[in-house]
Write an enzyme that holds these catalytic residues in place. Structure first.
Site, mmCIF file in Angstrom:
data_model
loop_
_atom_site.group_PDB
_atom_site.id
_atom_site.type_symbol
_atom_site.label_atom_id
_atom_site.label_comp_id
_atom_site.label_asym_id
_atom_site.label_seq_id
_atom_site.Cartn_x
_atom_site.Cartn_y
_atom_site.Cartn_z
ATOM 1 N N HIS A 1 0.819 -1.214 0.000
ATOM 2 C CA HIS A 1 0.000 0.000 0.000
ATOM 3 C C HIS A 1 0.851 1.262 0.000
ATOM 4 O O HIS A 1 0.334 2.354 -0.284
ATOM 5 C CB HIS A 1 -0.966 -0.003 1.193
ATOM 6 C CG HIS A 1 -0.314 0.180 2.526
ATOM 7 N ND1 HIS A 1 -0.058 -0.873 3.378
ATOM 8 C CD2 HIS A 1 0.123 1.283 3.173
ATOM 9 C CE1 HIS A 1 0.509 -0.422 4.487
ATOM 10 N NE2 HIS A 1 0.625 0.887 4.390
ATOM 11 N N ASP B 1 0.496 -7.658 1.200
ATOM 12 C CA ASP B 1 0.855 -6.257 1.452
ATOM 13 C C ASP B 1 2.369 -6.059 1.500
ATOM 14 O O ASP B 1 2.888 -5.358 2.379
ATOM 15 C CB ASP B 1 0.208 -5.769 2.754
ATOM 16 C CG ASP B 1 0.137 -4.240 2.826
ATOM 17 O OD1 ASP B 1 0.522 -3.592 1.831
ATOM 18 O OD2 ASP B 1 -0.287 -3.714 3.861
ATOM 19 N N SER C 1 4.875 2.027 8.111
ATOM 20 C CA SER C 1 4.569 0.959 7.163
ATOM 21 C C SER C 1 5.798 0.594 6.340
ATOM 22 O O SER C 1 6.457 1.457 5.758
ATOM 23 C CB SER C 1 3.442 1.394 6.228
ATOM 24 O OG SER C 1 2.251 1.610 6.926
#
Length: 569
Positions: free
Chosen positions: A150, A181, A259
């Protein structure tokens, strides 16, 4: 007189909270920037002795050897055990290699800058305004970088900056694993790789093992370190991929920008990738990490196939067999356990082998319990989908089933799952087709999220929501085609209010997908174009007038083509 007299006696021992706080600071000290030039740790982390020291004579102090300049006096520091407990040990007993590995691992963490240009599902012939984001990543073997999928979704440009550097290097995206992911990047400039050591991967941690998350979250520009322990290991819901895979829950803070950053154990090896956190008024400090088995599956999948092929699943829906009467009715013996097959995806390889009401007893010789779990580690069980996720697309597995009180064994080929309404467009622009101002498009989860917002599961029309949750595709190329909107013109008077309504048939023929619809309309030689919609609605247009009006409508709205590029081929 004015002050209270101090009571004599020993000072109370340190509270457990103080020890825990000091222990956490010691863990962060191993990964601290200040340790880059020293092997000894700072004495400020000491919690060994909180009692007041006795006074010494001047002669005793003079007889003591002085500490070298720049070298703090050595005291005991807390050191985490593998089970999460702490003990006080002398700092000179810490191996210099541990600190060296920690500093090297920190240097492998990079900051990822991405410019995104998302598709516009309302106007599918164009894209939305671009925006920028920053996240974290880390270097692995083979001159590659791992980050979250993402973080680079719908990327237009990706740049990477090393810790302590002022140069941003252009990066190429090698693979994007939507389900897990994870994304893999590389940089062509050899200057970037000079002096950079890749991160080493460790084993799956145990509960209460200490973890340290490193990255570049919001709140500052420099590298950030947060520490915690592994709280839970189980099959988790991956929000970005809309899938369920193995995941770690930790109590270290994971914020926006973390992230893609690595999670290190106390040995300085990577045990996961930070990727999401739980934000709720009733919870605090719940973060989630992608564990090494999922990471290695992604890397080996790319190395084996040259691209990302995904995680296979069984194309079935199953039911627990915990009720004893249900087990007896299905012909199961008291020593047999398993799960019942409710229905099977018609497009999956399992459709040719399994049947509804089959009882799956084992997968690759590992018995499945009545609640759908299998043994994981000592004292732990996990959903049997974990066994399937360890396989690769195209691998074969041995499945033992019970059918009408008979035990059968099948050797089945595993494949990735395709939903009727897909969870992702995998970076492709949305498809569309326009005739007489009617904009036809295909339904996907990103489309529903664009039309109805984050709470699309509550706002989507019931008919579409039912297909999202309960329907399975009857053929590999089946799509849900809807009238996205009607561009107002004289020819479509009275049809302006039709929005997000599924088209079922054209001139009496069922619509399989958008390309099938476009082909039938373009080749139609009948007098009228008749579209059968959901809720028993119909749309009728004169064929010749509709095709002539289409060109004027495209010119009015500055639309380059009546159909997307993927429908032209």
């Amino acid at each position: 007189m004015g002050g209270a007299k101090r009571k004599k006696g020993r000072k109370p021992k340190s509270s457990p909270e103080a020890l825990i706080s000091a222990s956490a600071s010691a863990i962060e000290e191993v990964f601290s920037v200040s340790n880059a030039g020293f092997i000894e740790l700072s004495a400020s982390a000491s919690v060994a002795d909180k009692r007041r020291p006795k006074k010494r004579s001047k002669s005793a102090r003079k007889s003591e050897p002085s500490s070298p300049v720049g070298s703090p006096s050595c005291k005991a520091i807390p050191r985490p055990f593998e089970n999460g407990d702490h003990a006080l040990i002398p700092c000179d007993s810490m191996s210099p290699s541990v600190v060296a590995r920690a500093v090297t691992a920190m240097d492998a963490v990079v900051k990822v800058f991405c410019v995104h240009t998302e598709p516009n599902f309302s106007l599918p012939w164009q894209r939305k305004r671009q925006y920028s984001s920053s996240s974290s990543g880390f270097v692995i073997n083979g001159k590659r970088i791992l980050t979250n999928a993402h973080s680079v979704e719908h990327h237009t440009q990706v740049k990477v900056k090393q810790r302590g550097s002022d140069i941003k290097y252009l990066a190429n995206v090698l693979a994007i694993g939507t389900e897990c992911d994870i994304a893999m990047l590389t940089i062509e400039d050899d200057e970037f790789w000079e002096g950079v050591s890749p991160v080493d991967f460790g084993d799956l941690p145990a509960l209460q093992d200490a973890v340290t998350v490193v990255g570049y979250p919001i709140g500052g520009d420099t590298i950030s370190v947060t520490s915690g322990v592994v709280s839970r290991i189980e099959i988790l819901s991956y929000v970005h991929g809309s899938t369920e895979l193995l995941g770690l829950q930790i109590d270290a803070a994971i914020n926006s920008g973390n992230s893609g950053g690595p999670a290190f154990n106390d040995k300085g090896t990577c045990v996961g990738i930070a990727f999401q956190s739980l934000k709720h008024e009733d919870v605090e400090n719940i973060g989630y990490v992608i564990p090494t088995p999922v990471i290695m599956h992604f890397i080996q999948d790319y190395e084996k196939n040259g691209s990302y092929t995904g995680f296979p699943i069984l194309g079935i829906e199953w039911q627990k067999m915990e009720n004893p009467d249900l087990r007896m009715a299905m012909g199961m013996r008291t020593d047999q356990k398993g799960v019942r097959v409710k229905r099977i995806d018609p497009t999956s390889p399992e459709n040719a082998v399994l049947k509804p009401s089959d009882i799956i007893l084992s997968f690759d010789s590992i018995d499945i319990a009545n609640d759908g779990t299998v043994p994981f580690r000592h004292g732990e069980r996990i959903g049997f989908s974990y066994l399937i996720s360890q396989k690769y697309t195209g691998d074969k597995s041995v499945i033992k089933v019970l059918r009408k009180s008979k035990t059968l064994t099948f050797n089945m080929k595993l494949a990735s799952h395709r939903r009727l309404i897909p969870s992702h467009n995998r970076g492709r622009p949305p498809s569309y087709y326009i005739i007489a101002g009617f904009v036809f498009s295909t339904v996907s989860v990103p489309y529903l999220r664009s039309e109805y917002g984050k709470n699309y599961e509550y706002e989507t029309p019931v008919k579409l929501l039912d297909k999202l949750l309960n329907y399975m595709p009857q053929s590999p190329d089946e799509q849900v085609v809807v009238v996205s909107q009607v561009l107002v013109a004289d020819i479509n008077i009275g049809y302006e209010d039709i929005v997000n309504t599924q088209i079922l048939a054209f001139n009496g023929k069922p619509v399989k997908n958008l390309k099938n619809l476009a082909s039938m309309v373009d080749c139609c030689e009948e007098e009228f174009l008749k579209f059968d919609l959901e809720y028993q609605q119909i749309v009728v247009l004169r064929t010749r007038v509709a095709k002539e009006a289409t060109q004027d409508i495209l010119k009015t709205h500055c639309i380059p083509s009546a159909m997307s590029d993927d429908l032209k081929n």
